[in-house]
Design an enzyme around this catalytic site. Structure first.
Site, PDB file in Angstrom:
ATOM      1  N   ASN A 113      -6.900  12.966 -10.342  1.00  0.00           N
ATOM      2  CA  ASN A 113      -7.571  13.430 -11.561  1.00  0.00           C
ATOM      3  C   ASN A 113      -7.435  14.945 -11.589  1.00  0.00           C
ATOM      4  OD1 ASN A 113      -9.950  14.713 -10.214  1.00  0.00           O
ATOM      5  ND2 ASN A 113     -10.365  12.589  -9.648  1.00  0.00           N
ATOM      6  N   ASP A 149       0.858  -1.195   0.000  1.00  0.00           N
ATOM      7  CA  ASP A 149       0.000   0.000   0.000  1.00  0.00           C
ATOM      8  C   ASP A 149       0.893   1.244   0.000  1.00  0.00           C
ATOM      9  OD1 ASP A 149      -3.003   0.860   1.815  1.00  0.00           O
ATOM     10  OD2 ASP A 149      -1.617   2.169   0.742  1.00  0.00           O
ATOM     11  N   THR A 197      -3.040   2.722 -14.521  1.00  0.00           N
ATOM     12  CA  THR A 197      -3.349   1.304 -14.817  1.00  0.00           C
ATOM     13  C   THR A 197      -4.617   0.813 -14.135  1.00  0.00           C
ATOM     14  OG1 THR A 197      -2.078   0.436 -12.949  1.00  0.00           O
ATOM     15  CG2 THR A 197      -0.877   0.798 -15.021  1.00  0.00           C
ATOM     16  N   VAL A 229      -5.899   4.893  -5.660  1.00  0.00           N
ATOM     17  CA  VAL A 229      -4.805   5.504  -4.883  1.00  0.00           C
ATOM     18  C   VAL A 229      -5.257   6.848  -4.308  1.00  0.00           C
ATOM     19  CG1 VAL A 229      -2.501   6.525  -5.097  1.00  0.00           C
ATOM     20  CG2 VAL A 229      -3.042   4.461  -6.332  1.00  0.00           C
ATOM     21  N   ASP A 230      -5.949   7.628  -5.150  1.00  0.00           N
ATOM     22  CA  ASP A 230      -6.413   8.969  -4.762  1.00  0.00           C
ATOM     23  C   ASP A 230      -7.251   8.869  -3.489  1.00  0.00           C
ATOM     24  OD1 ASP A 230      -7.993  11.572  -6.833  1.00  0.00           O
ATOM     25  OD2 ASP A 230      -6.758  11.676  -5.046  1.00  0.00           O
ATOM     26  N   TYR A 283      -8.025   4.307 -15.208  1.00  0.00           N
ATOM     27  CA  TYR A 283      -7.674   4.860 -16.534  1.00  0.00           C
ATOM     28  C   TYR A 283      -7.243   3.796 -17.537  1.00  0.00           C
ATOM     29  CZ  TYR A 283      -8.123   9.648 -14.724  1.00  0.00           C
ATOM     30  OH  TYR A 283      -8.620  10.827 -14.201  1.00  0.00           O
TER      31      TYR A 283
END
Ligand code: APR
Length: 165
Positions: free
Chosen positions: A24, A10, A123, A33-34, A126
């Site tokens: 984004n 992580d 990956t 992840v965001d 997106y």
């Protein structure tokens, strides 16, 4: 010459100077992840993202560019947010994915960071093919002047592809 590492794990748990967020253009959070970075890092990160949107990045962060904020409660000192390109079958956007890595490294160097952790940008949501993303990422960091570049892969399949690339 940077040491390049690959870790299955992580990214929010990494003890490095800079953690790179696959953001984004809104810079106002998301999933993957965001979502993990904002969840674990706390509201200070979003507060600084909002300041960026109120200022220089009024129109959002363009694809391929990178900007730093605090890392809030994460073990890192900064989060560098970058916006990966969405995969396209018809348009070659590889230069934008390469730019994500190079610009993140440039921002990290400007901050004086000596270590940086990257996720496998683009990956997930997106849809960029992992093998291609690994090649582009490795090419982009090959001449990095930072001490440590760590790729933090979240699943075994992605880890295997990155470590073989
Ligand atoms: N640590 C490391 N890697 C992670 C983590 C985590 N905590 N969570 C997810 N990943 C991996 C995914 O498994 C994938 O391999 O990060 C990679 C990138 O996936 P996404 O997070 O979906 O990022 P991306 O494909 O660049 O899409 C960005 O998704 O979350 C939204 O707001 C984000 O709109 C933006 C878009």
């Amino acid at each position: 010459m940077a040491t390049i590492e690959h870790v299955l794990g992580d990214i929010t748990a990494q003890d490095v100077d800079v953690i790179v967020n696959a953001a984004n253009s809104s810079l106002l959070g998301g999933g993957g992840v965001d979502g993990a970075i904002h969840r674990r890092g706390g509201p200070e990160i979003l507060a600084e993202c909002r300041e960026l949107r109120a200022g220089h990045y009024g129109g959002g962060l363009p694809t391929g560019q990178a900007v730093a904020t605090t890392a809030g409660r994460l073990g890192a000192r900064w989060v560098v947010h970058t916006v990966g390109p969405v995969w396209s079958d018809t348009e070659d956007r590889a230069h934008l994915l390469e730019a994500c890595h190079r610009n993140s490294l440039r921002v990290a160097a400007e901050l004086g960071a000596t270590s940086i952790a990257f996720p496998a940008i683009s990956t997930g949501v997106y849809r960029w093919p992992v093998g291609s993303a690994a090649e582009i990422a490795h090419r982009a960091v090959a001449d990095a002047e930072i001490d440590l570049v760590r790729f933090v892969l979240f699943d075994r399949a992605t880890y295997e592809v990155f470590t073989r690339s």
